[in-house]
Design a protein around this motif. Structure first.
Motif, PDB file in Angstrom:
ATOM      1  N   THR A   1       8.740  88.213  57.054  1.00  0.00           N
ATOM      2  CA  THR A   1       9.097  89.643  57.973  1.00  0.00           C
ATOM      3  C   THR A   1       9.782  89.472  59.128  1.00  0.00           C
ATOM      4  OG1 THR A   1       6.148  90.154  56.939  1.00  0.00           O
ATOM      5  CG2 THR A   1       7.317  91.328  58.878  1.00  0.00           C
TER       6      THR A   1
ATOM      7  N   ASP B   1       5.991  94.681  50.612  1.00  0.00           N
ATOM      8  CA  ASP B   1       4.196  93.968  50.501  1.00  0.00           C
ATOM      9  C   ASP B   1       3.466  95.046  50.940  1.00  0.00           C
ATOM     10  OD1 ASP B   1       2.729  92.307  51.352  1.00  0.00           O
ATOM     11  OD2 ASP B   1       3.727  91.075  51.809  1.00  0.00           O
TER      12      ASP B   1
ATOM     13  N   SER C   1       3.512  94.615  56.462  1.00  0.00           N
ATOM     14  CA  SER C   1       3.489  93.919  57.845  1.00  0.00           C
ATOM     15  C   SER C   1       4.186  94.461  58.849  1.00  0.00           C
ATOM     16  CB  SER C   1       3.671  92.321  57.905  1.00  0.00           C
ATOM     17  OG  SER C   1       2.412  91.855  56.959  1.00  0.00           O
TER      18      SER C   1
ATOM     19  N   ASP D   1      11.714  93.241  52.711  1.00  0.00           N
ATOM     20  CA  ASP D   1      10.921  92.566  53.096  1.00  0.00           C
ATOM     21  C   ASP D   1       9.511  91.495  51.375  1.00  0.00           C
ATOM     22  OD1 ASP D   1       9.752  90.803  54.179  1.00  0.00           O
ATOM     23  OD2 ASP D   1       8.155  92.066  55.534  1.00  0.00           O
TER      24      ASP D   1
HETATM   25 MG    MG Z   1       5.388  89.493  55.783  1.00  0.00          MG
END
Ligand code: MG
Ligand code: ADP
Length: 209
Positions: free
Chosen positions: A16, A39, A43, A83
């Motif tokens: 991230t 994800d 995040s 990500d």
């Molecule tokens: Mg991450």
């Protein structure tokens, strides 16, 4: 449109952090950039929400089926930086299929290097059926400044047969500090951190050419 995915099923490898900083580096070069958070932990989405002034658009696509249709859904960007998820094989497999380039952050520790093995197999299997696409490279992250980055780390990664970027990302307080404000090291006043992210962006752009 170029899709760059930052993948490593190991949590804490720096995905991230790299995604947000690389996306900002590309944005500052005038590229139209979209961040995709694949994800389910979200995040990158949380990072994005932490600043009202964030210049980068972000979408959350945390289902393999959504990621498969990424290029038809989102056509007007120069760069998409995705990500990666942790331990969700179908999401990672879908990301590999839509990517032009895969960046694999690894911490300089044997456990992290060994843990990359399945991901490398996944990527190589894809490269075999497509004549080499997506390209992929390791980037060493969270290197402790002042310690020698042992040749053994680069040698161990070389054994996987994928390139290792010459830029390594250092463990610096400015990364979590700026992240907590929804920002990147470009707003953090640490020149060494800008320089290493810029060098990383240069290497990635060079490999895409
Ligand atoms: Mg991450
Ligand atoms: P991942 O997305 O792979 O789980 P993160 O980017 O969230 O990894 O990083 C894990 C933790 O390590 C976070 O708290 C992050 O702020 C911190 N971190 C990542 N890279 C660095 C770095 N270069 N220097 C200092 N802290 C870092």
């Amino acid at each position: 449109m170029v899709v760059i995915s930052v993948l490593n099923p190991k949590g804490g490898s720096g995905k991230t952090t790299l995604t947000t900083n690389l996306a900002q580096a590309l944005h500052l070069r005038g590229s139209k950039v979209l961040i995709v958070d694949s994800d389910p932990q979200g995040s990158a989405r949380d990072w994005h929400a932490a600043s009202a002034a964030n210049p980068l658009p972000l979408v959350s696509l945390d289902r393999a089926n959504n990621i498969k249709t990424l290029s038809s859904m989102i056509g007007s960007y120069d760069h998409i930086v995705l990500d990666g998820a942790a331990k969700l094989e179908d999401i990672i497999a879908a990301a590999i299929k839509v990517s032009d380039f895969i960046l694999i952050p690894v911490q300089p520790s044997p456990y992290d290097i060994w843990a990359a093995s399945d991901l490398v197999d996944f990527i190589k299997a894809r490269q075999e059926v497509t004549d080499g696409s997506p390209k992929a490279a390791f980037v060493i992250t969270r290197h402790i400044e002042g310690t020698r980055l042992g040749d053994d780390v680069r040698d161990a990664l070389d054994e996987y047969g994928l390139p290792v970027l010459s830029t390594a990302i250092t463990q610096r307080q400015v990364y979590p500090q700026t992240a907590s404000e929804g920002r990147t090291v470009f707003e953090g006043g640490n020149t060494k951190a800008h320089d290493e992210i810029d060098a990383l962006a240069n290497e990635v752009i060079g490999m895409l050419a």
